[in-house]
Design a protein around this motif. Sequence first.
Motif, mmCIF file in Angstrom:
data_model
loop_
_atom_site.group_PDB
_atom_site.id
_atom_site.type_symbol
_atom_site.label_atom_id
_atom_site.label_comp_id
_atom_site.label_asym_id
_atom_site.label_seq_id
_atom_site.Cartn_x
_atom_site.Cartn_y
_atom_site.Cartn_z
ATOM 1 N N TRP A 146 -41.269 28.578 -43.235
ATOM 2 C CA TRP A 146 -42.016 28.709 -42.093
ATOM 3 C C TRP A 146 -41.286 29.667 -41.085
ATOM 4 N N GLY A 147 -40.039 30.369 -41.735
ATOM 5 C CA GLY A 147 -39.838 31.519 -41.197
ATOM 6 C C GLY A 147 -38.698 30.885 -39.312
ATOM 7 N N VAL A 148 -38.013 29.587 -39.834
ATOM 8 C CA VAL A 148 -37.628 28.545 -39.097
ATOM 9 C C VAL A 148 -36.058 30.105 -38.734
ATOM 10 N N TYR A 149 -35.695 30.100 -37.423
ATOM 11 C CA TYR A 149 -33.962 30.332 -37.219
ATOM 12 C C TYR A 149 -33.284 29.297 -37.216
ATOM 13 N N GLY A 150 -33.410 28.635 -36.362
ATOM 14 C CA GLY A 150 -32.783 27.233 -36.063
ATOM 15 C C GLY A 150 -33.639 25.952 -35.706
ATOM 16 N N VAL A 151 -32.966 25.002 -35.468
ATOM 17 C CA VAL A 151 -34.096 23.905 -34.738
ATOM 18 C C VAL A 151 -33.724 23.694 -33.471
ATOM 19 N N PRO A 152 -34.256 23.290 -32.596
ATOM 20 C CA PRO A 152 -35.914 23.307 -32.803
ATOM 21 C C PRO A 152 -36.880 24.188 -32.874
ATOM 22 N N GLU A 153 -37.465 24.518 -33.409
ATOM 23 C CA GLU A 153 -38.380 25.449 -33.368
ATOM 24 C C GLU A 153 -40.082 24.660 -33.760
ATOM 25 N N THR A 154 -41.168 25.016 -32.851
ATOM 26 C CA THR A 154 -42.447 24.704 -32.433
ATOM 27 C C THR A 154 -43.319 25.652 -33.013
ATOM 28 N N PHE A 155 -44.517 25.416 -33.461
ATOM 29 C CA PHE A 155 -45.602 26.553 -34.293
ATOM 30 C C PHE A 155 -46.611 25.046 -33.999
ATOM 31 N N ILE A 156 -47.387 26.527 -33.085
ATOM 32 C CA ILE A 156 -48.885 26.035 -33.478
ATOM 33 C C ILE A 156 -50.020 26.995 -34.203
ATOM 34 N N VAL A 157 -51.076 25.220 -35.266
ATOM 35 C CA VAL A 157 -51.455 25.884 -36.148
ATOM 36 C C VAL A 157 -52.869 25.751 -35.539
ATOM 37 N N GLY A 158 -53.571 26.961 -35.502
ATOM 38 C CA GLY A 158 -55.560 26.687 -35.530
ATOM 39 C C GLY A 158 -55.588 26.210 -36.771
ATOM 40 N N ARG A 159 -57.178 25.633 -36.193
ATOM 41 C CA ARG A 159 -58.480 24.988 -37.262
ATOM 42 C C ARG A 159 -58.204 25.598 -37.933
ATOM 43 N N ASP A 160 -58.379 26.903 -38.448
ATOM 44 C CA ASP A 160 -58.025 27.463 -39.444
ATOM 45 C C ASP A 160 -57.251 27.565 -40.025
ATOM 46 N N GLY A 161 -56.146 26.466 -40.208
ATOM 47 C CA GLY A 161 -54.857 26.802 -41.075
ATOM 48 C C GLY A 161 -53.999 27.483 -40.682
ATOM 49 N N ARG A 162 -54.260 28.718 -39.558
ATOM 50 C CA ARG A 162 -53.297 30.012 -39.667
ATOM 51 C C ARG A 162 -51.856 29.432 -37.799
ATOM 52 N N ILE A 163 -51.272 30.194 -38.412
ATOM 53 C CA ILE A 163 -50.229 29.969 -37.870
ATOM 54 C C ILE A 163 -50.502 30.921 -36.636
ATOM 55 N N ALA A 164 -50.942 30.352 -34.588
ATOM 56 C CA ALA A 164 -51.226 31.142 -34.029
ATOM 57 C C ALA A 164 -50.077 31.041 -32.969
ATOM 58 N N TYR A 165 -48.947 30.439 -32.995
ATOM 59 C CA TYR A 165 -47.491 31.068 -32.144
ATOM 60 C C TYR A 165 -46.579 30.009 -32.436
ATOM 61 N N LYS A 166 -45.487 30.548 -32.679
ATOM 62 C CA LYS A 166 -44.411 30.131 -32.621
ATOM 63 C C LYS A 166 -43.336 30.363 -31.479
ATOM 64 N N MET A 167 -42.795 29.173 -31.385
ATOM 65 C CA MET A 167 -41.483 29.199 -29.766
ATOM 66 C C MET A 167 -40.680 28.915 -30.479
ATOM 67 N N VAL A 168 -39.170 29.361 -30.626
ATOM 68 C CA VAL A 168 -38.361 29.354 -31.148
ATOM 69 C C VAL A 168 -37.581 28.429 -29.377
ATOM 70 N N GLY A 169 -36.473 27.828 -30.284
ATOM 71 C CA GLY A 169 -35.782 26.825 -28.910
ATOM 72 C C GLY A 169 -36.652 25.275 -28.158
ATOM 73 N N GLY A 170 -35.858 24.340 -28.278
ATOM 74 C CA GLY A 170 -36.598 23.655 -26.853
ATOM 75 C C GLY A 170 -38.235 23.655 -26.586
ATOM 76 N N ILE A 171 -38.636 22.919 -26.161
ATOM 77 C CA ILE A 171 -39.215 22.585 -25.183
ATOM 78 C C ILE A 171 -39.152 21.986 -24.225
ATOM 79 N N THR A 172 -39.154 22.748 -22.882
ATOM 80 C CA THR A 172 -38.618 22.598 -21.651
ATOM 81 C C THR A 172 -40.129 22.592 -20.792
ATOM 82 N N GLN A 173 -40.176 21.558 -20.080
ATOM 83 C CA GLN A 173 -40.911 20.928 -19.160
ATOM 84 C C GLN A 173 -41.088 22.655 -18.421
ATOM 85 N N GLU A 174 -40.134 23.819 -17.988
ATOM 86 C CA GLU A 174 -41.313 25.056 -17.343
ATOM 87 C C GLU A 174 -42.076 25.465 -18.253
ATOM 88 N N ASN A 175 -41.251 25.894 -19.800
ATOM 89 C CA ASN A 175 -41.803 26.227 -20.912
ATOM 90 C C ASN A 175 -43.029 26.129 -21.960
#
Length: 192
Positions: A146-175
């Motif tokens: 998945w190309g993970v640098y370290g946890v946590p990381e979050t990916f969005i996978v579209g309906r087509d099964g392709r990775i649309a976005y990657k966020m490195v680091g934790g999810i915060t209210q701001e990001n």
Amino acid sequence: MTTQAAPKRRWVLALPLLVFAALAALFWFRLGADPAKLPSALIGRAAPQTALPALEGLTDNGAPVPGLDPAAFRGKVSLVNVWASWCVPCHEEAPLLTELGKDKRLQLVGINYKDAPDNARRFLGRYGNPFGIVGVDGNGRAAIEWGVYGVPETFIVGRDGRIAYKMVGGITQENYERVLKVEIDKALQAGS
């Protein structure tokens, strides 16, 4: 020493200082960069076709929570979160993931990274399990795919099964408000 040799010698003596100053400036500006903007070679490519076993003993309403089957990505917008119970930012983002888990337009997939099963179950019991699928990556091989640098990381996978976005680091209210929500909405609108 001749008068011509003196300027050359000063130049040679100043060279290491100039190299050090250039490297220091490079590190200074790179360390200030947003780590969430690390590039990913996987954007636009198919999500890795790695099947992962279920987290043993994890249930939802009495039924076992399934492991990761790559076929689960077809036809659905998925938010894939790589997490571990020993990861401090994972604890901080857990309440936001629980809220995201209520959005029925999304499929939440958890990849539990190099964790003890008991600790992982306790973690999900403490915060609530937002994931409909939890795959166990005990040796870290899937994270590499998945190309993970370290946890946590979050990916969005579209309906087509392709990775649309990657966020490195934790999810915060701001990001979440500034970036992740926008990317989720894009994925939901694409191919609908």
